[in-house]
Design a protein around this motif. Structure first.
Motif, PDB file in Angstrom:
ATOM      1  N   GLY A 105      -9.842  -2.554  10.292  1.00 55.82           N
ATOM      2  CA  GLY A 105     -10.931  -1.607  10.116  1.00 55.82           C
ATOM      3  C   GLY A 105     -11.974  -2.116   9.155  1.00 55.82           C
ATOM      4  N   ASP A 106     -13.212  -1.818   9.450  1.00 50.26           N
ATOM      5  CA  ASP A 106     -14.340  -2.146   8.589  1.00 50.26           C
ATOM      6  C   ASP A 106     -14.368  -3.631   8.210  1.00 50.26           C
ATOM      7  OD1 ASP A 106     -16.691  -1.421   7.321  1.00 50.26           O
ATOM      8  OD2 ASP A 106     -15.690  -0.894   5.436  1.00 50.26           O
ATOM      9  N   GLY A 107     -14.063  -4.486   9.187  1.00 47.66           N
ATOM     10  CA  GLY A 107     -14.109  -5.927   8.964  1.00 47.66           C
ATOM     11  C   GLY A 107     -12.930  -6.505   8.211  1.00 47.66           C
ATOM     12  N   MET A 108     -11.891  -5.725   7.996  1.00 41.54           N
ATOM     13  CA  MET A 108     -10.719  -6.197   7.258  1.00 41.54           C
ATOM     14  C   MET A 108      -9.471  -6.101   8.126  1.00 41.54           C
ATOM     15  SD  MET A 108     -11.778  -6.916   4.150  1.00 41.54           S
ATOM     16  CE  MET A 108     -10.312  -6.912   3.176  1.00 41.54           C
ATOM     17  N   VAL A 109      -8.510  -6.981   7.852  1.00 41.64           N
ATOM     18  CA  VAL A 109      -7.208  -6.952   8.529  1.00 41.64           C
ATOM     19  C   VAL A 109      -6.136  -6.976   7.450  1.00 41.64           C
ATOM     20  CG1 VAL A 109      -5.626  -8.179  10.065  1.00 41.64           C
ATOM     21  CG2 VAL A 109      -8.093  -8.207  10.537  1.00 41.64           C
ATOM     22  N   GLN A 110      -5.152  -6.111   7.584  1.00 42.39           N
ATOM     23  CA  GLN A 110      -4.007  -6.098   6.674  1.00 42.39           C
ATOM     24  C   GLN A 110      -2.763  -6.319   7.520  1.00 42.39           C
ATOM     25  OE1 GLN A 110      -2.663  -2.360   4.646  1.00 42.39           O
ATOM     26  NE2 GLN A 110      -3.559  -3.435   2.888  1.00 42.39           N
ATOM     27  N   PHE A 111      -1.937  -7.285   7.108  1.00 36.01           N
ATOM     28  CA  PHE A 111      -0.795  -7.715   7.905  1.00 36.01           C
ATOM     29  C   PHE A 111       0.463  -7.633   7.050  1.00 36.01           C
ATOM     30  CE2 PHE A 111       1.879 -11.405   9.160  1.00 36.01           C
ATOM     31  CZ  PHE A 111       2.153 -11.054  10.472  1.00 36.01           C
ATOM     32  N   HIS A 112       1.463  -6.922   7.545  1.00 35.06           N
ATOM     33  CA  HIS A 112       2.766  -6.851   6.882  1.00 35.06           C
ATOM     34  C   HIS A 112       3.806  -7.357   7.866  1.00 35.06           C
ATOM     35  CE1 HIS A 112       1.024  -4.498   3.674  1.00 35.06           C
ATOM     36  NE2 HIS A 112       0.424  -3.784   4.606  1.00 35.06           N
ATOM     37  N   ASN A 113       4.691  -8.209   7.390  1.00 39.58           N
ATOM     38  CA  ASN A 113       5.674  -8.844   8.247  1.00 39.58           C
ATOM     39  C   ASN A 113       7.021  -8.809   7.544  1.00 39.58           C
ATOM     40  OD1 ASN A 113       6.165 -10.369  10.678  1.00 39.58           O
ATOM     41  ND2 ASN A 113       6.452 -12.153   9.370  1.00 39.58           N
ATOM     42  N   PRO A 172       0.836  -1.205   0.000  1.00 40.40           N
ATOM     43  CA  PRO A 172       0.000   0.000   0.000  1.00 40.40           C
ATOM     44  C   PRO A 172       0.873   1.258   0.000  1.00 40.40           C
ATOM     45  CG  PRO A 172      -0.667  -1.512   1.743  1.00 40.40           C
ATOM     46  CD  PRO A 172       0.616  -2.034   1.173  1.00 40.40           C
ATOM     47  N   SER A 173       0.252   2.374  -0.190  1.00 41.41           N
ATOM     48  CA  SER A 173       0.949   3.664  -0.202  1.00 41.41           C
ATOM     49  C   SER A 173       1.748   3.866   1.086  1.00 41.41           C
ATOM     50  CB  SER A 173      -0.073   4.796  -0.350  1.00 41.41           C
ATOM     51  OG  SER A 173       0.512   6.033  -0.016  1.00 41.41           O
ATOM     52  N   SER A 174       2.931   4.410   0.933  1.00 42.97           N
ATOM     53  CA  SER A 174       3.768   4.683   2.105  1.00 42.97           C
ATOM     54  C   SER A 174       3.185   5.787   2.973  1.00 42.97           C
ATOM     55  CB  SER A 174       5.188   5.045   1.663  1.00 42.97           C
ATOM     56  OG  SER A 174       5.157   6.201   0.854  1.00 42.97           O
ATOM     57  N   GLU A 175       2.128   6.441   2.518  1.00 44.58           N
ATOM     58  CA  GLU A 175       1.481   7.501   3.286  1.00 44.58           C
ATOM     59  C   GLU A 175       0.478   6.962   4.308  1.00 44.58           C
ATOM     60  OE1 GLU A 175       2.553  10.697   3.091  1.00 44.58           O
ATOM     61  OE2 GLU A 175       4.030   9.750   1.794  1.00 44.58           O
ATOM     62  N   THR A 176       0.128   5.665   4.213  1.00 47.16           N
ATOM     63  CA  THR A 176      -0.789   5.107   5.207  1.00 47.16           C
ATOM     64  C   THR A 176      -0.044   4.946   6.526  1.00 47.16           C
ATOM     65  OG1 THR A 176      -0.259   2.819   4.637  1.00 47.16           O
ATOM     66  CG2 THR A 176      -2.089   3.849   3.432  1.00 47.16           C
ATOM     67  N   ASP A 177      -0.767   5.051   7.622  1.00 48.19           N
ATOM     68  CA  ASP A 177      -0.126   4.928   8.935  1.00 48.19           C
ATOM     69  C   ASP A 177       0.568   3.574   9.089  1.00 48.19           C
ATOM     70  OD1 ASP A 177      -1.035   7.437   9.534  1.00 48.19           O
ATOM     71  OD2 ASP A 177      -2.628   6.762  10.883  1.00 48.19           O
ATOM     72  N   SER A 178      -0.106   2.512   8.688  1.00 47.65           N
ATOM     73  CA  SER A 178       0.485   1.180   8.866  1.00 47.65           C
ATOM     74  C   SER A 178       1.797   1.049   8.103  1.00 47.65           C
ATOM     75  CB  SER A 178      -0.496   0.090   8.450  1.00 47.65           C
ATOM     76  OG  SER A 178      -0.818   0.203   7.080  1.00 47.65           O
ATOM     77  N   SER A 190       3.351  -4.867  10.963  1.00 43.24           N
ATOM     78  CA  SER A 190       2.375  -3.789  11.071  1.00 43.24           C
ATOM     79  C   SER A 190       1.019  -4.380  10.712  1.00 43.24           C
ATOM     80  CB  SER A 190       2.740  -2.650  10.123  1.00 43.24           C
ATOM     81  OG  SER A 190       1.768  -1.632  10.166  1.00 43.24           O
ATOM     82  N   VAL A 191       0.071  -4.203  11.595  1.00 38.91           N
ATOM     83  CA  VAL A 191      -1.263  -4.742  11.395  1.00 38.91           C
ATOM     84  C   VAL A 191      -2.253  -3.586  11.483  1.00 38.91           C
ATOM     85  CG1 VAL A 191      -2.989  -6.377  12.235  1.00 38.91           C
ATOM     86  CG2 VAL A 191      -0.545  -6.897  12.508  1.00 38.91           C
TER      87      VAL A 191
END
Length: 171
Positions: free
Chosen positions: A71-79, A50-56, A67-68
């Motif tokens: 929101g809105d029923g979704m989870v995004q996980f970066h490891n 995702p964009s480097s401008e997102t908080d995660s 970084s996890v």
């Protein structure tokens, strides 16, 4: 959930793996089954983030081990550390699926569907462990005891996966 059925779909680049998985997602969901998918990114270069401008991503780019964002029923996980297939399966189990389809990871010993485009592909891939189905681009004389289905026979492929998955879940 009594049992989770895991099925690998393997083959060389442009053999139809993603298209087959997309079709089987529809078939299995029509059967009322929850399906998770794990894909091995075998292409050269990093995974698109995702964009480097997102908080995660700001946290991740600052060196966070993971970084996890939720929101809105979704989870995004970066490891930062690549996980092996068993760890990825455990991660997928959080979604409580009935079926996990795995694209790639050819050398893993799970039941697998092998997609081949040429007889040369089969010479290379026939030594893989635990082949349960071979999907060919056209009629080929293959030295195998495995069931073979033509890639253009979508109805037969859909019936095969429906039967394979439901037979094992019901056991």
């Amino acid at each position: 959930m009594e049992s989770v059925r895991i099925l690998q779909i393997v083959g060389f680049k442009n053999s139809g793996k993603t298209t087959l998985i997309e079709n089987w997602l529809d078939v299995l969901q029509e059967e009322g089954l929850g399906v998770s998918v794990i894909k091995h990114h075998g292409h050269a270069g990093p995974i698109e983030l995702p964009s480097s401008e997102t908080d995660s991503m700001k946290y991740f780019n600052k060196g966070a081990s993971s970084s996890v964002v939720v929101g809105d029923g979704m989870v995004q996980f970066h490891n930062r550390r690549e996980l092996d297939l068993n760890q990825l399966i455990e991660l997928s189990m959080i979604a409580n699926p009935d079926v996990i389809l795995v694209e790639g990871f050819k050398r893993e010993p799970l039941p697998k569907v092998v997609l081949i485009r040429t007889e040369e592909d089969w010479k290379i891939l026939s030594s893989l462990q635990n082949i349960v189905l071979v999907v060919c681009l056209y009629e080929m004389a293959l030295d195998t005891n495995n069931k073979i289905i033509n890639r253009n026979n979508q109805q037969q492929l859909d019936n095969w996966v429906r039967n394979y998955v439901t037979e094992t879940i019901m056991k």
